[in-house]
Design an enzyme around this catalytic site. Structure first.
Site, mmCIF file in Angstrom:
data_model
loop_
_atom_site.group_PDB
_atom_site.id
_atom_site.type_symbol
_atom_site.label_atom_id
_atom_site.label_comp_id
_atom_site.label_asym_id
_atom_site.label_seq_id
_atom_site.Cartn_x
_atom_site.Cartn_y
_atom_site.Cartn_z
ATOM 1 N N ASN A 91 -5.411 3.134 -12.508
ATOM 2 C CA ASN A 91 -4.277 3.205 -11.588
ATOM 3 C C ASN A 91 -4.387 4.494 -10.783
ATOM 4 O O ASN A 91 -4.543 5.579 -11.361
ATOM 5 C CB ASN A 91 -2.956 3.206 -12.346
ATOM 6 C CG ASN A 91 -2.651 1.865 -12.985
ATOM 7 O OD1 ASN A 91 -3.428 0.917 -12.867
ATOM 8 N ND2 ASN A 91 -1.526 1.780 -13.667
ATOM 9 N N TYR A 98 -2.836 6.638 -7.169
ATOM 10 C CA TYR A 98 -1.928 6.747 -6.030
ATOM 11 C C TYR A 98 -2.176 7.973 -5.163
ATOM 12 O O TYR A 98 -2.047 7.913 -3.947
ATOM 13 C CB TYR A 98 -0.469 6.765 -6.519
ATOM 14 C CG TYR A 98 -0.025 5.463 -7.115
ATOM 15 C CD1 TYR A 98 0.413 4.423 -6.312
ATOM 16 C CD2 TYR A 98 -0.069 5.247 -8.490
ATOM 17 C CE1 TYR A 98 0.812 3.205 -6.851
ATOM 18 C CE2 TYR A 98 0.317 4.038 -9.040
ATOM 19 C CZ TYR A 98 0.753 3.017 -8.218
ATOM 20 O OH TYR A 98 1.133 1.812 -8.761
ATOM 21 N N GLU A 151 -3.790 -0.679 -10.303
ATOM 22 C CA GLU A 151 -2.660 -0.344 -9.441
ATOM 23 C C GLU A 151 -3.139 0.570 -8.328
ATOM 24 O O GLU A 151 -3.856 1.547 -8.580
ATOM 25 C CB GLU A 151 -1.528 0.368 -10.191
ATOM 26 C CG GLU A 151 -0.719 -0.499 -11.124
ATOM 27 C CD GLU A 151 0.440 0.265 -11.762
ATOM 28 O OE1 GLU A 151 0.930 1.256 -11.155
ATOM 29 O OE2 GLU A 151 0.833 -0.108 -12.880
ATOM 30 N N ARG A 154 -1.498 -9.670 -12.299
ATOM 31 C CA ARG A 154 -1.258 -8.764 -13.420
ATOM 32 C C ARG A 154 0.244 -8.638 -13.658
ATOM 33 O O ARG A 154 1.003 -8.365 -12.738
ATOM 34 C CB ARG A 154 -1.861 -7.387 -13.114
ATOM 35 C CG ARG A 154 -1.602 -6.349 -14.189
ATOM 36 C CD ARG A 154 -2.315 -5.031 -13.893
ATOM 37 N NE ARG A 154 -1.962 -4.049 -14.907
ATOM 38 C CZ ARG A 154 -1.228 -2.969 -14.683
ATOM 39 N NH1 ARG A 154 -0.786 -2.700 -13.466
ATOM 40 N NH2 ARG A 154 -0.936 -2.142 -15.676
#
Length: 379
Positions: free
Chosen positions: A226, A228, A284, A12
Site C-alpha cells: 500500500n 500513498y 492500495e 479486494r
C-alpha cells in the site's frame, strides 16, 4: 454491478471479524452467508476475490481483554482464520492476513489517533509484535484450510527521505525507515527485527518469546504493497527521539499528503534490491480529492492525473525487474476514512451518503477505458 460496469478482473475487500465470529468462538452464520453470497457473485462474474482477514475491526470482547496487547489475541485470530477459510471453501483467489499492521499498532496503540486510542511506545511495539505473530499463525491456518488459495500480507510503506544531505538527516531517515517500514517487512521476510530495535529502552522492546520469529517468517505467495506518499526526516530534536518528521510538501491531496509518484518507483526498487520478493500486488494506491457532484458529474481530473502518474511509476519499476502482478485503486467507492470520518473522498465512485446514490466519477470512466484497452489477459 459496478465492478462489471468497470470491467475489472479482481476485487479486494475485507471480512469483518466481529460480524462472522461470536464470543463463544462459533461462526455467526448470517455474517458468513453475506460474504459467501458476495464471493459467489464475484466468481460468477469472473472477478478474482482478494480477501483481507483483518482491516482493524477487532471484536470488542477481545479489546476488553487487552486487544493486541494481549498475546492470546494472536491465537484467537488463528482460530477465526481457520473457521472462515473452511466456510469459504475454494471461493477465494487470494487471502491477506492483515492490512497495514503499522496502522493498527502505531496509530492505535502508540500515538492513539485510531482506535483504541492508547498511547506509548511500549504499547505500540507490543501490539505490533502480537499482530505479526497473528500473521504467522494465520498463514499456518490458511495453508491448512485454504490450500488452493494464495496467501500473503498487506503492508503500507511510506518512503523516508533525508531532509538534507547532512549525515544526521541521512541517519534519521534510515532509522525512520526501519521503525516505520522495515519493522513489519523484515520480520515477515527474514525473521528478525531491524537494528533500530537496539536503540529502544528494554521496557519498550517487543515481548518476543522463543519461536515467535520463526512463526512470523512464513513463506509468502504474494506481498501486498500500500502506497500513498513519502515523508522527510531530520536529526531528532528531543531526547529519546529517533528522528524528526517534517510536514508534507506541496503538491498535496485533499487529506494533506504530498503527491510524488517517483517515491513509488523508489520504494518498489528498494524492496526488490533488499529482499527476495514474492509476486507483488499494489493493493492500495489512490488520492483523496475535494470532489463535487455537479449536474450528475464529478470532474476529478487531479485524481485521474494521480493514477496515471502512479501507474507509470509502477511500470518504471517493472521495467527494472520488479514482479508486480496487479494493481488495486483505493478505493472503489467513497467510504468511512477512519479518523477523518466521511470528510475525505478516495473513491472513483461518488457516494451520496444521505441517499447512498452512487455516481461514477470521471476517474472511474477513465479506468473503464484503460481496462477496455488491455492487450493481454490478466495473469
Amino acid at each position: 454491478m459496478l465492478l462489471k460496469t468497470l470491467g475489472v478482473d479482481a476485487y479486494r475487500f475485507s471480512i469483518s471479524w466481529p460480524r462472522v465470529m461470536t464470543e463463544a468462538g462459533t461462526l455467526n452464520q448470517a455474517g458468513i452467508d453475506f460474504y459467501v453470497a458476495l464471493l459467489d457473485e464475484l466468481n460468477a462474474l469472473k472477478v478474482k476475490p482478494f480477501v483481507t482477514l483483518y482491516h482493524w475491526d477487532l471484536p470488542q470482547y477481545l479489546e476488553d481483554r487487552g486487544g493486541w496487547l494481549n498475546r492470546q489475541t494472536a491465537f484467537e485470530f488463528k482460530k477465526y482464520v481457520s473457521k472462515v477459510a473452511q466456510a469459504f471453501g475454494d471461493r477465494v483467489y487470494a487471502y491477506a492476513t492483515l492490512n497495514e499492521p503499522f496502522c493498527s499498532a502505531y496509530l492505535g496503540y502508540e500515538v492513539g489517533v485510531h482506535a483504541p486510542g492508547r498511547k506509548g511506545r511500549q504499547l505500540g511495539r507490543g501490539a505490533a509484535h502480537h499482530l505479526l505473530l497473528a500473521h504467522g499463525l494465520g498463514m499456518q491456518a490458511l495453508k491448512a484450510d485454504a490450500p488452493n488459495a494464495r496467501h500473503g500480507i498487506v503492508l503500507n510503506f511510506t518512503p523516508c527521505y533525508a531532509n538534507s544531505s547532512g549525515k544526521g538527516d541521512i541517519t534519521a531517515a534510515e532509522k525512520a525507515d526501519q521503525y516505520i517500514n522495515q519493522w513489519y517487512m523484515q520480520p515477515v521476510m527474514e525473521g528478525r527485527y531491524p537494528d533500530v530495535i537496539n536503540e529502544l529502552d528494554d521496557g519498550d522492546k517487543p515481548p518476543v518469546e522463543d519461536g515467535d520469529m520463526a512463526i512470523i517468517c512464513q513463506p509468502l505467495d504474494f506481498l501486498g504493497v500500500n502506497f500513498y506518499t513519502r515523508l522527510f526526516y531530520s536529526a531528532p530534536k528531543q531526547p529519546g527521539e529517533l528522528y524528526y518528521e517534517h510536514a508534507h510538501r506541496a503538491p498535496m491531496t485533499d487529506i494533506g499528503w504530498e503527491i510524488y509518484p517517483q517515491a513509488l518507483t523508489d520504494l518498489l526498487l528498494s524492496l526488490h534490491n533488499r529482499y527476495k520478493l514474492p509476486p507483488v500486488y499494489i493493493t492500495e494506491n489512490g488520492a483523496a480529492m475535494a470532489d463535487e457532484l455537479t449536474d450528475g458529474e464529478v470532474k476529478d481530473d487531479k485524481r485521474i492525473d494521480y493514477y496515471a502518474q502512479h501507474l507509470k511509476a509502477v511500470e518504471a519499476a517493472m521495467r527494472k525487474g520488479v514482479n508486480v502482478s496487479g494493481y488495486f485503486a483505493w478505493s472503489l467507492m467513497d467510504n468511512f476514512e477512519w479518523a477523518e470520518g466521511y470528510e475525505k473522498r478516495f473513491g472513483i465512485v461518488y457516494v451520496d451518503f444521505a441517499t447512498q446514490t452512487r455516481t461514477l466519477k470521471n476517474s472511474a470512466l477513465a479506468f473503464k477505458q484503460l481496462l477496455a484497452r488491455r492487450t493481454r489477459p490478466p495473469a
